[in-house]
Design an enzyme around this catalytic site. Sequence first.
Site, PDB file in Angstrom:
ATOM      1  N   GLY A   1      -0.900  -1.788   8.912  1.00 16.17           N
ATOM      2  CA  GLY A   1      -0.012  -0.266   8.742  1.00 16.17           C
ATOM      3  C   GLY A   1       0.878   0.367   9.651  1.00 16.17           C
TER       4      GLY A   1
ATOM      5  CG  HIS B   1      23.108   3.774   9.515  1.00 17.94           C
ATOM      6  ND1 HIS B   1      24.007   3.931   8.695  1.00 17.94           N
ATOM      7  CD2 HIS B   1      22.204   3.769  10.033  1.00 17.94           C
ATOM      8  CE1 HIS B   1      23.511   4.230   7.680  1.00 17.94           C
ATOM      9  NE2 HIS B   1      22.190   4.357   8.204  1.00 17.94           N
TER      10      HIS B   1
ATOM     11  NE  ARG C   1       7.890  -8.839  24.897  1.00 21.39           N
ATOM     12  CZ  ARG C   1       7.487  -7.387  24.755  1.00 21.39           C
ATOM     13  NH1 ARG C   1       6.974  -6.480  24.257  1.00 21.39           N
ATOM     14  NH2 ARG C   1       8.787  -7.340  25.283  1.00 21.39           N
TER      15      ARG C   1
ATOM     16  CG  ASN D   1      -2.206   0.826   1.060  1.00 23.36           C
ATOM     17  OD1 ASN D   1      -2.776   1.936   0.011  1.00 23.36           O
ATOM     18  ND2 ASN D   1      -3.298  -0.174   1.638  1.00 23.36           N
TER      19      ASN D   1
END
Length: 199
Positions: free
Chosen positions: A141, A114, A179, A84
Amino acid sequence: MKTEREKMTDGEIYMTGDAHLMKDKSRARTLAARYNGTTEEEGDLRRSLLKELLGSCDDEIFIKPPFKCDYGYNIFVGKKFFANFDCVMLDAAPIYIGDNCLMGPKTCVYAVNHPMTAAERATGAAKGKAVHIGDNVWFGGNCVVLPGVTIGDNVVVGAGSVVVHDLPDNCLAVGNPARVVRYIDQEERNEFSYILDQD
């Protein structure tokens, strides 16, 4: 001696400012910008641009623009992929996505790390960690997948979750960090079951 691209893809420390990598990023962003400028009616062009941008993908791929990535060539997508709006993939290391995967809006997959110390970060050093996503995975989402994670088959990741550890097959995982809250029975019935009954 390895190039910075080879180091990056092999999961070794590399320098992000390398001239060749910067050219690779420019290419990817140009292709992504072209893709993001297409319309729903330009399906053939969209597929063509994705096949040029990504390491591999099936013809049945649909990504709602805008889509962004670092290099593109380290993204390997299986059959029937859907993402999406606002999907981001930072593909310093390979990102492998299985068949029949769905990504909700603003799903982000990060395959780069990083340094922890400011002095090391200032050098431009980074290290890629491959991400593996199995078949039939659905992300709600605003999900984030962090570097080095492996997600099994038939997994559902709840909206807003941050996946920092591997997830086993057939589970529902939610939260930050994500989890496992339960396992999904293959025979489980829900409100969409009538679709299967039509076969």
